[in-house]
Design a protein around this motif. Structure first.
Motif, short mmCIF file in Angstrom:
data_model
loop_
_atom_site.label_atom_id
_atom_site.label_comp_id
_atom_site.label_asym_id
_atom_site.label_seq_id
_atom_site.Cartn_x
_atom_site.Cartn_y
_atom_site.Cartn_z
N LEU A 82 3.41 9.81 -17.54
CA LEU A 82 4.56 9.20 -18.23
C LEU A 82 5.87 9.86 -17.81
O LEU A 82 6.92 9.23 -17.84
N GLU A 122 13.52 0.75 -21.66
CA GLU A 122 14.82 0.57 -21.03
C GLU A 122 15.02 -0.83 -20.44
O GLU A 122 16.00 -1.03 -19.72
N PRO A 144 20.27 9.20 -25.34
CA PRO A 144 19.81 10.55 -25.72
C PRO A 144 20.94 11.57 -25.57
O PRO A 144 21.62 11.60 -24.55
N ASP A 198 21.59 12.71 -16.01
CA ASP A 198 22.13 11.44 -16.49
C ASP A 198 23.28 11.00 -15.59
O ASP A 198 23.94 11.85 -14.97
N ALA A 209 10.64 6.64 -12.67
CA ALA A 209 10.54 5.39 -11.91
C ALA A 209 11.22 4.22 -12.61
O ALA A 209 11.72 3.32 -11.95
N THR A 210 11.24 4.22 -13.95
CA THR A 210 11.85 3.08 -14.63
C THR A 210 13.37 3.20 -14.68
O THR A 210 14.06 2.20 -14.85
N ARG A 211 13.90 4.43 -14.52
CA ARG A 211 15.36 4.54 -14.58
C ARG A 211 15.98 4.58 -13.17
O ARG A 211 17.06 4.03 -12.95
N ASN A 212 15.33 5.24 -12.24
CA ASN A 212 15.75 5.15 -10.85
C ASN A 212 15.11 3.89 -10.28
O ASN A 212 14.15 3.39 -10.83
N HIS A 213 15.63 3.38 -9.20
CA HIS A 213 14.93 2.22 -8.66
C HIS A 213 15.11 2.11 -7.17
O HIS A 213 16.09 2.57 -6.60
N GLU A 264 21.64 6.20 -20.88
CA GLU A 264 23.05 6.63 -21.00
C GLU A 264 24.00 5.45 -20.76
O GLU A 264 25.17 5.50 -21.16
N LEU A 301 6.69 8.18 -14.61
CA LEU A 301 7.08 6.80 -14.92
C LEU A 301 8.49 6.74 -15.49
O LEU A 301 9.25 5.82 -15.18
N GLN A 349 26.54 4.29 -11.21
CA GLN A 349 25.32 4.94 -10.72
C GLN A 349 25.43 5.40 -9.27
O GLN A 349 24.56 6.13 -8.79
N ALA A 400 7.10 -0.84 -11.07
CA ALA A 400 8.16 0.00 -11.67
C ALA A 400 9.21 0.42 -10.65
O ALA A 400 10.37 0.60 -11.00
N PRO A 445 5.08 -1.65 -16.34
CA PRO A 445 4.98 -0.57 -17.34
C PRO A 445 6.33 -0.10 -17.87
O PRO A 445 6.75 1.02 -17.59
N TRP A 446 6.99 -0.92 -18.66
CA TRP A 446 8.26 -0.48 -19.26
C TRP A 446 8.04 0.56 -20.35
O TRP A 446 7.10 0.44 -21.13
N LEU A 447 8.97 1.47 -20.46
CA LEU A 447 8.97 2.39 -21.59
C LEU A 447 9.88 1.80 -22.68
O LEU A 447 9.38 1.19 -23.62
N HIS A 465 13.64 -2.57 -12.42
CA HIS A 465 14.18 -1.34 -13.00
C HIS A 465 14.81 -1.59 -14.34
O HIS A 465 15.29 -2.69 -14.65
N GLY A 466 14.79 -0.55 -15.13
CA GLY A 466 15.38 -0.59 -16.46
C GLY A 466 16.83 -0.15 -16.42
O GLY A 466 17.39 0.14 -15.36
N PRO A 483 19.15 2.78 -17.40
CA PRO A 483 19.12 4.17 -17.88
C PRO A 483 19.84 4.23 -19.23
O PRO A 483 20.92 3.64 -19.38
N LEU A 519 22.99 -1.82 -13.26
CA LEU A 519 22.33 -1.05 -14.32
C LEU A 519 21.59 -1.96 -15.30
O LEU A 519 20.78 -1.48 -16.09
N ALA A 534 4.38 0.26 -21.87
CA ALA A 534 3.70 1.46 -21.36
C ALA A 534 3.45 2.50 -22.44
O ALA A 534 2.72 3.46 -22.23
N ARG A 535 4.04 2.30 -23.63
CA ARG A 535 3.80 3.21 -24.75
C ARG A 535 2.63 2.76 -25.61
O ARG A 535 2.22 3.48 -26.52
#
Lengths: 367, 367
Positions: free
Chosen positions: A21, B117, B254, A55, A27-31, B36, A24, A190, B27, B113-115, B31-32, B34, B47, B103-104
């Protein structure tokens, strides 16, 4: 820099261990760049790969300043207006992440889990770094130039602003830019707004984003990102060698259409054209070679001529293919003046600069 | 549509099974946002979350046509010039992927597999779908309207162009758009160039990209994406219910700074402001609540007033927090007129619409 105890060293995944996780979440925030985007000579911004260590910082362009300091005769503090008033250059440059290919390594170093897609090409506009350094006046005995970004975080227990040094000779290259535009528009958040470094030919970690400070050192830089993070190491005890210039790579836009989940490719029989892009940051490209039988035999692809105006940008290649129904494995490799991409992985402890060839299994359907 | 045998049904991961290379391949290309980037009321294009089932298609805007057909009096074929000459509307709309949170889930349905974002907000510009349907003249007895994209692939053995239907009453809502601009610029390739559907309040699967065809049906649509893919199912035998409107969710940017690898958060003690955005597509938002002790106690956040001009866009919230050194777990939940986000997962077989609350562990450093 304070030490906060999080974890000391990068981990290797156990044999057969799936992506965690933590990987992951990276991987989900960078692309990456979806490989069908190889069709674009200049990658649209939202498709260009992005890796952010911490961030994406919130930088107010009105209050932002660039400090030029250290072993210089005349320290500078520049705002955006002062920078963008200078004579600017634009350059089309391919940037690849040093961690590209990491998730294919066995055993897998646990970090940002790229497969093959951490690359992109953009037109960057800015002022040559050398001109700003000349204005500050580098003192005799200068060795390294350190670039610090506004991005702040912890890495293996070390709290830090992201900072990377270049050897002085690289920093003085006329094509190294302090860039405020990407593809003719202001840098997106970004990609380093309001100012980033662009070091053509080097892996992405050198192109420091959200730049706030340039410091000329009369001694080698010992910071985390140079001394610990971006090194080719055989094992934990090996001090390793620095990651610097991009190794040769060719990528193919997978032909046909995908299965959503497996990403397997399907194609109808008949004449097709394989295509993609190839690049190298360490030496001029000599050829691109394609195999349609898993690497048993190879043929030369048609490689577009180098553009003298963009020596650090990828080059398009094509190869005709008329497949029969059945399963095929396509492979492509770039060859530069120093050699070809390896067919097998060249493993290292931190999973850097893995340019093993791309393999694309394809099922050609019955007529 | 032809059947090609790839795999029949979505898989559940075994207990403790890590993310597979197939999930990772999704993934790294999708992309999600981020988290922030919750600071931006309108998400910059690169983004904004992106999910592409197959490949991003190459559509030539000069040759592109939109067909309006089926149970209509006057079938239409429109080019971009004809469409963009019509009176256009702009609307700021929050779109979230129906798979966000997948993914959770435990056990984890194997898919994208999104968390947390898979969301973003953009200003979309285009012509109301209802105006185009009125011009075509919907015949009595129409039931569903099917939207087909240029993206082509295979999913659980079914070869298809991506296609989704809306019930006629939803298609006739005055705020459903055929959009050619995102944030004042032409649609980027990954967001559906040259034309996409925008259905405010619905999860992302309804906002069909790379639109080529609109067909009015006098019977319910039985295509894969409505009948099989996007359903809330208890198990494989359950026909399930359709996924449609976005459930309430609040997310927090966060606070503090992250550890690169674990994404754990660190913060200095003293007054801080927690902040984020909240939205719901099924009912008006009533409140956002924040807990700084893992959900034991809750307080109301300061929720920005709804913007009458953007009823389908997220709303900003803030909450002051003055933490003591030590470990804390922050939790945030949105409450709409139909209820609050659940503290625990509401599991379903395909991992859809999991709006269980976000939990953010934070370590506040010693003074």
């Amino acid at each position: 820099m304070t030490e906060t105890a999080t974890r000391g060293r990068a981990r290797l995944a156990d044999p057969g261990e799936g992506i965690g996780l933590d990987e992951l979440a990276l991987a989900t925030r960078n692309h990456g760049m979806p490989l069908e985007a190889l069709r674009h000579d200049v990658t649209p911004p939202g498709l260009h790969y992005v890796l952010t260590h911490y961030d994406i910082p919130a930088v107010d362009p009105e209050r932002w300043r660039l400090e030029v300091t250290g072993a210089v005769d005349r320290p500078l503090e520049l705002d955006l207006t002062a920078l963008t008033a200078r004579p600017a250059l634009s350059a089309r440059v391919t940037i690849e992440c040093a961690g590209n290919g990491r998730a294919r390594l066995q055993p897998r170093p646990v970090s940002q889990p790229w497969l093959l897609e951490a690359v992109g090409t953009a037109a960057w506009t800015g002022v040559p770094l050398a001109a700003v350094l000349a204005e500050a006046g580098i003192t005799a005995g200068a060795v390294d130039v350190v670039f610090t970004g506004a991005d702040h975080g912890v890495e293996r227990g070390v709290e830090q602003d992201y900072a990377r040094a270049l050897p002085l000779a690289e920093a003085l290259r006329p094509d190294v830019l302090l860039a405020w535009e990407m593809n003719g528009a202001a840098l997106p958040p970004q990609h380093g707004a309001p100012l980033r470094l662009v070091v053509p030919g080097w892996y992405g970690m050198a192109h420091v984003k959200w730049l706030t400070r340039i410091e000329v050192l009369d001694r080698p830089f010992e910071g985390f990102q140079n001394a610990k993070a971006y090194r080719l190491k055989a094992d934990l005890d090996d001090p390793g060698t620095p990651v610097d210039r991009i190794r040769p790579r060719a990528l193919m836009a997978p032909p046909g259409w995908p299965d959503f989940m497996t990403r397997e490719r399907f194609l109808r029989p008949g004449p097709a054209t394989l295509s993609g892009r190839a690049w190298s940051g360490r030496a001029p490209l000599r050829a691109v070679e394609v195999s349609t039988d898993g690497g048993a035999t190879w043929g030369a692809a048609d490689l577009a001529a180098a553009d003298p105006a963009a020596p650090w940008a990828w080059r398009a290649w094509t190869a005709p293919w008329t497949p029969e129904p059945g399963r095929h494995e396509l492979v492509v490799r770039a060859v530069d003046e120093l050699g070809a991409q390896p067919l097998e992985q060249e493993w290292n402890r931190q999973g850097m600069a893995n340019n093993a060839v791309q393999r694309v299994p394809v099922t050609v359907l019955p007529d």
